[in-house]
Design a protein around this motif. Structure first.
Motif, short mmCIF file in Angstrom:
data_model
loop_
_atom_site.label_atom_id
_atom_site.label_comp_id
_atom_site.label_asym_id
_atom_site.label_seq_id
_atom_site.Cartn_x
_atom_site.Cartn_y
_atom_site.Cartn_z
N PHE A 246 0.85 -1.20 0.00
CA PHE A 246 0.00 0.00 0.00
C PHE A 246 0.88 1.24 0.00
O PHE A 246 2.01 1.21 0.46
N VAL A 247 0.32 2.33 -0.53
CA VAL A 247 1.07 3.58 -0.59
C VAL A 247 0.08 4.73 -0.70
O VAL A 247 -0.94 4.58 -1.37
N SER A 248 0.28 5.85 0.00
CA SER A 248 1.27 6.13 1.02
C SER A 248 0.57 6.26 2.37
O SER A 248 -0.41 7.00 2.46
N PRO A 249 1.09 5.62 3.39
CA PRO A 249 0.53 5.82 4.72
C PRO A 249 1.04 7.11 5.34
O PRO A 249 2.06 7.65 4.90
N HIS A 250 0.36 7.58 6.35
CA HIS A 250 0.78 8.77 7.08
C HIS A 250 1.20 8.33 8.48
O HIS A 250 0.50 7.53 9.10
N PRO A 251 2.32 8.83 9.01
CA PRO A 251 2.75 8.40 10.34
C PRO A 251 1.67 8.58 11.41
O PRO A 251 1.55 7.76 12.33
N SER A 252 0.84 9.63 11.28
CA SER A 252 -0.17 9.89 12.32
C SER A 252 -1.21 8.76 12.42
O SER A 252 -1.85 8.62 13.44
#
Ligand code: SF4
Length: 446
Positions: A246-252
């Motif tokens: 998967f792309v793109s995850p967010h750190p939050s």
């Protein structure tokens, strides 16, 4: 994402009975699906549209249309630069593309030619009388990106699971051009993945601007499990699919259930692209990125605790307004500690229409360049070290197609390392790795 949207547009034409042209020169209709993330991309697309329109014959063909983020961002203003463009459709309107093109084609067949409009300066209103323009919203457009071309031998496919972004990072134009965050229903996505599996696809990459915020506000958590992880579990159960990315995850939004998923779901690959942007909390705050550097490191450490060979890539912006040497040193140090083995490193440039464009672009170009180089050097070292681990081992490679040089094939490991191999065939191969460069593993199928 644009690659996925482009395929969806192509499939809409094919489904409506049209066929794809092998060359630009033989096409009756040419669609430029554009990007807006950097101004250079817009300038390039406008130049290309100008060349295509200059080739129009007396009958007004080829029909030239512009879709995607630049269409959304500039709208009718595109006609000031390239007056003979026939249609402009925004990011949430591409599902209607075939009817727009057919309407333009009908007008051309009836002898209506695009008016010979001259370029107009900003002092005059732009003449839109000859073009179809629609950049309005469509609250269901996210459900429309589900069509695929039936490509024989294809083993990898993208699947768009949501549209838009609600994060409003200060430097980014995406929320303006892609609109609000909207997620597709889990069942629809699973059905699409099943169809791809039936066509021979082995690996799916789920797409979203903040992919791990999938379902936020529309699909509930269940027993503390986020909609995104529930979706991953469902796809993990699809027969025929062997790899999930998967792309793109967010750190939050990278929470414990997602970290656990790496230990639970055997098809989830040991690779994540996790944009950091900066290692300085002060700069992250200025960028409106709502996490701190230590949280990012905790995610990276937790992922490696579950999967020790986890490959982590990232995005970094150097030279954001106000970035000091000290801020940059924090980025560099975190870059090293997180052990990124791939990264997209950008020198900051203001994007008109964003919040940060109102700030002074106060980091000198040569300072941006030297910070960029410093990270590139570090990246080369880290990437080589990561790749060296594979030498002498036999790894599973999903071979996608022929590599550029000679007869060799290319594919990717589960960790998304590119492999060039001798022997083997498209599909899964076991490959003995003999050499490693910064960017590539080389080996032979065994
Ligand atoms: S998360 Fe931030 S950088 Fe990513 S698309 Fe949204 S606004 Fe842009």
């Amino acid at each position: 994402m644009n690659e996925r949207d482009s395929e969806n547009i192509a499939a809409l034409f094919v489904n409506a009975g049209h066929s794809l042209s092998d060359t630009e020169a033989s096409a009756d209709v040419i669609v430029l699906n554009t990007c807006s993330v950097r101004e250079a991309a817009e300038q390039k697309a406008l130049g290309k549209a100008g060349h295509l329109c200059a080739r129009k014959g007396a009958d007004g063909f080829p029909i030239v249309g512009i879709t995607g983020c630049m269409a959304q961002n500039l709208g009718a203003e595109i006609l000031r630069r390239v007056p003979e463009v026939d249609f402009i459709l925004g990011t949430r309107k591409s599902a209607d593309i075939v009817s727009h093109v057919e309407a333009v084609a009908k007008r051309r067949a009836e002898g209506q030619r695009a008016a010979k409009v001259k370029r107009r300066s900003k002092r005059y209103p732009v003449d839109t009388s000859h073009a179809d323009i629609d950049i309005s919203d469509d609250e269901f457009s996210h459900n429309a990106v589900k069509h695929h071309l039936d490509i024989s031998g294809r083993v990898c496919a993208y699947v768009s699971i949501m549209q838009g972004c609600a994060m409003n990072c200060s430097y980014c134009i995406v929320p303006q051009v892609r609109g609000p965050e909207r997620s597709r229903p889990i069942e629809d996505i699973v059905d699409e993945v099943k169809l791809l599996a039936e066509r021979g696809v082995k690996e799916v990459t789920l797409l979203g601007q903040v992919v791990n915020a999938y379902g936020r506000g529309s699909i509930p958590y269940e027993n503390g499990v986020s909609p995104f992880v529930r979706l991953l579990r469902r796809i993990n159960d699809v027969e025929g699919i062997s790899r999930i990315r998967f792309v793109s995850p967010h750190p939050s939004y990278f929470r414990q259930d997602l970290i656990n998923a790496y230990g639970e779901l055997e098809k989830l690959c040991e690779y994540v692209h996790l944009p950091l942007q900066s290692g300085s909390d002060r700069i992250l705050k200025a960028m409106n990125r709502p996490y701190r550097a230590d949280k990012f490191m905790r995610i990276a450490d937790s992922l490696r605790a579950v999967k020790p060979n986890m490959s982590i890539s990232t995005d970094i912006i150097v030279g954001y307004p106000g970035e000091t040497d000290e801020d940059f040193e924090m980025t560099k140090s975190l870059f090293e500690r997180a052990g990124f083995d791939m990264a997209y490193i950008f020198k900051y440039s203001p994007r008109p229409g964003t919040k940060s464009a109102q700030l002074a672009d106060d980091v000198a170009e040569e300072v941006k360049e030297s910070r960029n180089q410093a990270l590139l050097e570090l990246l080369a070292k880290q990437s080589q070290a990561y790749n060296d681990r594979f030498v002498g081992k036999t790894v599973e490679v999903l071979v996608e197609d022929a590599a550029k040089r000679g007869e060799a094939l290319k594919g990717f490991t589960r960790e998304h390392r590119k492999v060039v191999l001798t022997g083997g065939k498209v599909g899964f191969c076991n490959v003995h790795i003999e050499r490693a460069t910064v960017t590539t593993l080389e080996g032979r199928a065994v």
